[in-house]
Every structure is written in C-alpha cells, then in structure tokens.
Scaffold this motif. Structure first.
Motif, PDB file in Angstrom:
ATOM      1  N   CYS A   1       0.835  -1.212   0.000  1.00  0.00           N
ATOM      2  CA  CYS A   1       0.000   0.000   0.000  1.00  0.00           C
ATOM      3  C   CYS A   1       0.866   1.258   0.000  1.00  0.00           C
ATOM      4  O   CYS A   1       0.559   2.234  -0.702  1.00  0.00           O
ATOM      5  CB  CYS A   1      -0.930  -0.012   1.211  1.00  0.00           C
ATOM      6  N   THR A   2       1.930   1.242   0.796  1.00  0.00           N
ATOM      7  CA  THR A   2       2.822   2.405   0.829  1.00  0.00           C
ATOM      8  C   THR A   2       3.516   2.593  -0.516  1.00  0.00           C
ATOM      9  O   THR A   2       3.691   3.725  -0.990  1.00  0.00           O
ATOM     10  CB  THR A   2       3.860   2.236   1.943  1.00  0.00           C
ATOM     11  N   THR A   3       3.926   1.481  -1.135  1.00  0.00           N
ATOM     12  CA  THR A   3       4.553   1.575  -2.450  1.00  0.00           C
ATOM     13  C   THR A   3       3.596   2.156  -3.480  1.00  0.00           C
ATOM     14  O   THR A   3       3.988   2.979  -4.320  1.00  0.00           O
ATOM     15  CB  THR A   3       5.019   0.181  -2.904  1.00  0.00           C
ATOM     16  N   MET A   4       2.316   1.760  -3.413  1.00  0.00           N
ATOM     17  CA  MET A   4       1.321   2.319  -4.316  1.00  0.00           C
ATOM     18  C   MET A   4       1.120   3.809  -4.055  1.00  0.00           C
ATOM     19  O   MET A   4       0.867   4.585  -4.981  1.00  0.00           O
ATOM     20  CB  MET A   4      -0.003   1.570  -4.173  1.00  0.00           C
ATOM     21  N   SER A   5       1.239   4.214  -2.782  1.00  0.00           N
ATOM     22  CA  SER A   5       1.149   5.652  -2.471  1.00  0.00           C
ATOM     23  C   SER A   5       2.293   6.416  -3.105  1.00  0.00           C
ATOM     24  O   SER A   5       2.109   7.523  -3.627  1.00  0.00           O
ATOM     25  CB  SER A   5       1.153   5.848  -0.949  1.00  0.00           C
ATOM     26  N   VAL A   6       3.480   5.823  -3.062  1.00  0.00           N
ATOM     27  CA  VAL A   6       4.632   6.452  -3.710  1.00  0.00           C
ATOM     28  C   VAL A   6       4.399   6.569  -5.212  1.00  0.00           C
ATOM     29  O   VAL A   6       4.667   7.616  -5.827  1.00  0.00           O
ATOM     30  CB  VAL A   6       5.916   5.641  -3.417  1.00  0.00           C
ATOM     31  N   MET A   7       3.878   5.499  -5.825  1.00  0.00           N
ATOM     32  CA  MET A   7       3.605   5.527  -7.254  1.00  0.00           C
ATOM     33  C   MET A   7       2.536   6.562  -7.591  1.00  0.00           C
ATOM     34  O   MET A   7       2.621   7.260  -8.613  1.00  0.00           O
ATOM     35  CB  MET A   7       3.151   4.146  -7.722  1.00  0.00           C
TER      36      MET A   7
END
Length: 564
Positions: A239-245
């Motif tokens: 989820c955090t990686t998707m936020s970065v993306m």
C-alpha cells in the motif's frame, strides 16, 4: 580515479561525501552531456534551416545534401556523446556502490558479532542489499540530470533569446515552475519514502526471524500466525509503495501540464505573429523545436527525483551501520612460526555497557598440551572471556600475553586461533567443499589427515559418495556428533596453535559425546585447547578446570565453594 582509495581516505559517510568521491566520473559525465546538448541545439538549427529552405526558398533536395550531412553528423554525435555520458555515470556509480558495500562489510567485521548483537539481522541484510543498490540510481541518474537541468535549459534560453524576446520571456517564466512544484510535492513524497523504507526494514527482519524460528513456531503451533503477520506487513508495504507511485504519477501529470501549456502558449504567440508577418518561419519553427527540449531536461530530472528520495531514505539505515562502534580487536593475519606454549590473562576486565563490568581482574593461564575447561553457570562470564580471547571484544583493562618457549610475547597471536562454535555453520555442498572452506588449496591427503584427527574419517567414508556426498545446509543429512567432528576437522585444516570450542558436546547422545571428547583430548596434546563445557565426558579429559562465578575466575571446585 580509484574509488576505493578515495573512500578509505575520507570519513564523510553522506550523500554529499559520496558524490565528491566520484566527482571525476560525474564531472566527465556532465561534460559529455553538455557536449551532447550542444549537438542537439546545432542539430535543431540545421533541421530548421533545411525545412525553411525547402518550404519557402524553393531549394531542391539535392541542394540540401551538405546540410543533411551535417544533420546526420550532429545526430550521431549527440547519440554517441549521450551514450558515453550515461555509461560514465553508471560506471562511476557501480564502482562507488561496490566499494561502499566492501567498506561497510569491513566496518561490520571491525564491529564484530558482539557490537552487532543489538542490531536486527534483517535490517543489516536489507541495508547491505536494497540500501546500497538504492544509491546507484542517485549517482547514475539524479546527479547528472540535475546538472543537465541547468546546462541544457540555459543553452536553449540563450538561443531563444537571440531569436525572439517574447518566447524567451514565456520560457523563462514557466520553466522554474516545474522545479518549484517538484520541490513542493517532494516534501510529501519524502515522508512516504521514509515510511516505505522503514516498512521494508521491518518486513525483512520479520521474514528472516520467521525463517530462523520456523522450528520453534511449528512446535508451538504459531507458524500460521507468523505467516499472517509477515503477510500483513507485506500488504502494508504494498500500500505504501502504491502511495509512492500515486505521488509520482500525479507529479508527472502536473509537470506535463505546465510544460504543454507553456509550449502551447509559445505556439499561439508565434502563430499570431506569423499571420501578421512580424516573424520569419525559420525562427518560429526553431523555437517550437527547442521548446519541448527545454522542458525535456526538467521532466527527466523530475522523473529521477524519486531516486534522490529513495537514496535519502536508504542512507539513514546505512548511516546507522556506520555509526556502530568497533568493539572487536583488530589483528593482522600473520602466522606465527614459533610454537606458543602459553596464553596468559593478566588483570583482565571486560564490559558490554559502560559501568556494567562482566569480567573483573581475571588472571589465568592456558598452557600447551593441557585441555583447559571453562565452566560455570549461565551469565557468569564464560562467553565474555572467550570473546575477549577471540578478539571479538576489546578488554577495558588488563592484557592477554601469548608466549613461545623462549618467553617471547607475540603481538599477532590471535591469528593462530581456531574456533568451533556450539552450532557450527555448514553450507550446502559436499563434505570436501565444507572442509576446504578453511583452506581451498588443501589436497586430499590433508583432508583425510584432519578428518582422522577429529575422528570423522570413519563416518565420512561410510557416506554414499564419501567426501563428495552432499550434506545439505547446516549439515541436514548428518547427526549432531558428525557435524561437530566435521567442524573440528575443518578448523584443524588451518593447523591452529590455539583451539577454542564452545559446548562441543552439547545436544549429543552419549556415544557421540564420547567420540567428540576423545578427539578433542587427542588434539590437545600439541595445542593450547580451551573448551566451554558443562557435561561430564569432556570434563573427564580436562587438565585444568576454570570456574567462572559472577565475573571472577577460580581454579578448581574447592575455590568456587570457598568463594561462595
């Protein structure tokens, strides 16, 4: 241009310090990129002239062959220069990260296992792997593009200023908006990247802990809970990686909007002025060709900005590793030819934390030909004493003296130590592969000799393929006694003058215990052998028994009773 030399000569463990260490590589990359930018501008100038001549000057195509040749030359030169610039930056970055990883590993070896005890293994592995790898795009992409964000736009602005003042004003006003908005978004993105990196460290630590404790988790019926916990952490990281993306995509959309708006504004202004006849086609066409390239370098920089954020987050973990203080004793790997006859501890004191002494004024002597046994209750200081002897922990007071038969003390005596831990580490491979870890050049006769000394030759020859039998990681196909004897044979391959063993007969059945104890007793006839043990078989072979009690050492059972 040796990165390794530069890294050893500098103690600045920061992104700025690392950048200075490969300044020659980055400087060459920027110069080559600047030359490629010049070729780009010249290429567009020639292309605009060719189009104008063909469309408005009624030139034949054959008449433009010289200009087409120059266009091809500039095109090829630009591609080659940019390719070389990227290769130089990548090469410097690879050299730096390789040297950084080596320097970090060397520092961790200096810190030693005692200094690393309070640091999670998973965090260390993640920092050494993903952390160091995360620095590579920063030096290979971000730094050169940051420099080109200055070089190419100013070069294009100077060209546009010569052609048209209004277009210069539009580009000069709209261009800085991209870095400004990128910086504003960067603050939010950096916080998310820091959280993502922290979650990655926790995920790596939890996954490694689950693997290492798999046996215990299964015995207590908690394996599914451990799997669920790791899965939840992985989902949070996703989820955090998707936020970065998401932030990255939104940033790109905003930057594309301002770039497109600026180019459109330039086109509209030029279109109106062309209709009024206030500007010539070649100048207008050249400015419209230069305008996208003006924003291209800014967009390329913004696209690599996440590399800076990732490197900044990774640098936090790497800095923590570099901040660990060295507690191990450094010694040169110089073999001692003269046989050592004794190792003396004189007024030796040691501690792990300031003010909490674990060993206090230890005085004892370990002699050649005598099996010395260190025993005592858990937490008394046995392991600490062995760690000091091994050089894994530096004493706070006192000294250790190793002397030969002539009474000469040797400074590098720790290079003559052989060490067998309670749970020896065997790797996946054959028996001979595991033995040759101590000496890769050892011949088969030497291997058989040390195996015979460790009472391991009989069971090795009984294996299906003998020394070529695959034994699996941690000796999965061997019994506990066989693992201990194989580890003992391996350490004997180095022919150490001092041999230290930690609980070599623990977790063994009586028969295996007798085999291991007898082998150690034979080995002690011509070496200084120090053993930590509690069980009776090895105690029966001991020539000296040292009992550690509350940080003090006593020679013999009656002294311990007297002290109590």
């Amino acid at each position: 241009m040796s990165v390794k030399v530069m890294m050893q000569s500098s103690g600045n463990k920061s992104l700025a310090g690392f950048t200075r260490r490969i300044s020659l590589w980055l400087g060459a990359a920027v110069l080559l990129g600047g030359a490629a930018a010049v070729m780009l501008v010249l290429q567009l100038i020639v292309f605009a002239q060719i189009v104008a001549d063909l469309a408005f000057q009624d030139h034949a195509l054959m008449a433009e062959i010289p200009a087409l040749k120059w266009l091809g030359i500039f095109l090829v030169a630009r591609a080659l220069l940019q390719w070389v610039a990227d290769m130089v930056a990548a090469q410097g970055s690879l050299r730096l990260t390789s040297s950084l990883r080596s320097e970090l590993l060397q520092h961790l070896f200096n810190v030693g296992p005692v200094g690393m005890a309070s640091y999670a293994t998973g965090e260390t592995v993640t920092a050494l792997d993903a952390g160091v790898e995360g620095l590579e795009p920063y030096f290979a992409q971000y730094i050169p593009r940051a420099a080109m964000m200055v070089v190419l736009p100013f070069m294009i602005l100077a060209t546009v200023l010569h052609l048209d003042g209004w277009s210069f004003l539009i580009l000069a006003c709209t261009g800085p908006l991209i870095p400004v908005f990128m910086a504003l978004v960067g603050y939010r993105a950096q916080a998310i990247m820091d959280r993502q990196w922290t979650q990655l460290l926790l995920l790596g630590s939890s996954f490694l802990d689950a693997l290492q404790g798999m046996t215990t988790l299964r015995l207590f019926g908690r394996a599914r809970d451990a799997v669920a916990a790791v899965a939840n952490m992985a989902d949070e990281y996703r989820c955090t990686t998707m936020s970065v993306m998401k932030v990255a995509f939104l940033t790109s959309a905003v930057l594309e909007f301002f770039a497109s708006l600026s180019i459109a504004l330039v086109a509209v202004v030029f279109g109106a002025r062309l209709l009024e006849g206030k500007v010539d086609f070649q100048s207008a066409f050249l400015v419209l060709l230069l305008a996208p390239e003006y924003f291209m370098s800014l967009r390329a920089f913004s696209a690599s900005y996440h590399a800076r954020q990732n490197a900044t987050a990774a640098m936090v973990a790497i800095s923590k590793l570099f901040a660990l203080s060295s507690v191990a004793t450094r010694h040169a790997n110089q073999p001692i030819i003269e046989p050592l006859v004794s190792v003396k501890c004189e007024n030796l004191s040691a501690e792990y934390e300031a003010g909490r002494t674990v060993l206090s004024n230890i005085n004892c002597t370990f002699t050649r030909g005598t099996l010395s046994l260190i025993t005592g209750e858990s937490g008394a200081g046995k392991t600490t004493l062995v760690r000091v002897l091994l050089g894994l922990l530096s004493p706070i007071a006192g000294r250790i003296v190793a002397e030969d038969a002539h009474g000469i003390a040797h400074a590098h005596w720790q290079s003559c130590i052989g060490w067998v831990p309670q749970r020896p580490c065997l790797v996946h491979g054959s028996v001979v592969d595991n033995l040759r870890m101590a000496n890769p050049q050892a011949d088969m006769a030497s291997l058989r000799n040390v195996a015979r000394q460790a009472d391991a030759l009989s069971f090795i020859e009984a294996l299906p393929q003998g020394v070529d039998t695959l034994i699996g990681e941690r000796g999965a196909c061997l019994s506990g006694g066989e693992v201990q004897r194989l580890a003992l044979a391996r350490v004997l391959l180095r022919n150490p003058q001092i041999l230290i063993l930690d609980e070599p007969t623990a977790h063994l059945d009586p028969k295996s215990e007798q085999h291991v104890a007898a082998a150690i007793a034979r080995i002690a006839l011509n070496r200084i052998v120090i053993v930590i043990a509690h069980r009776g078989a090895i105690i029966n072979h001991a020539g000296q028994v040292l009992r550690v009690h509350k940080g003090l050492i006593f020679n013999g059972l009656h002294m311990l009773e007297h002290a109590a």
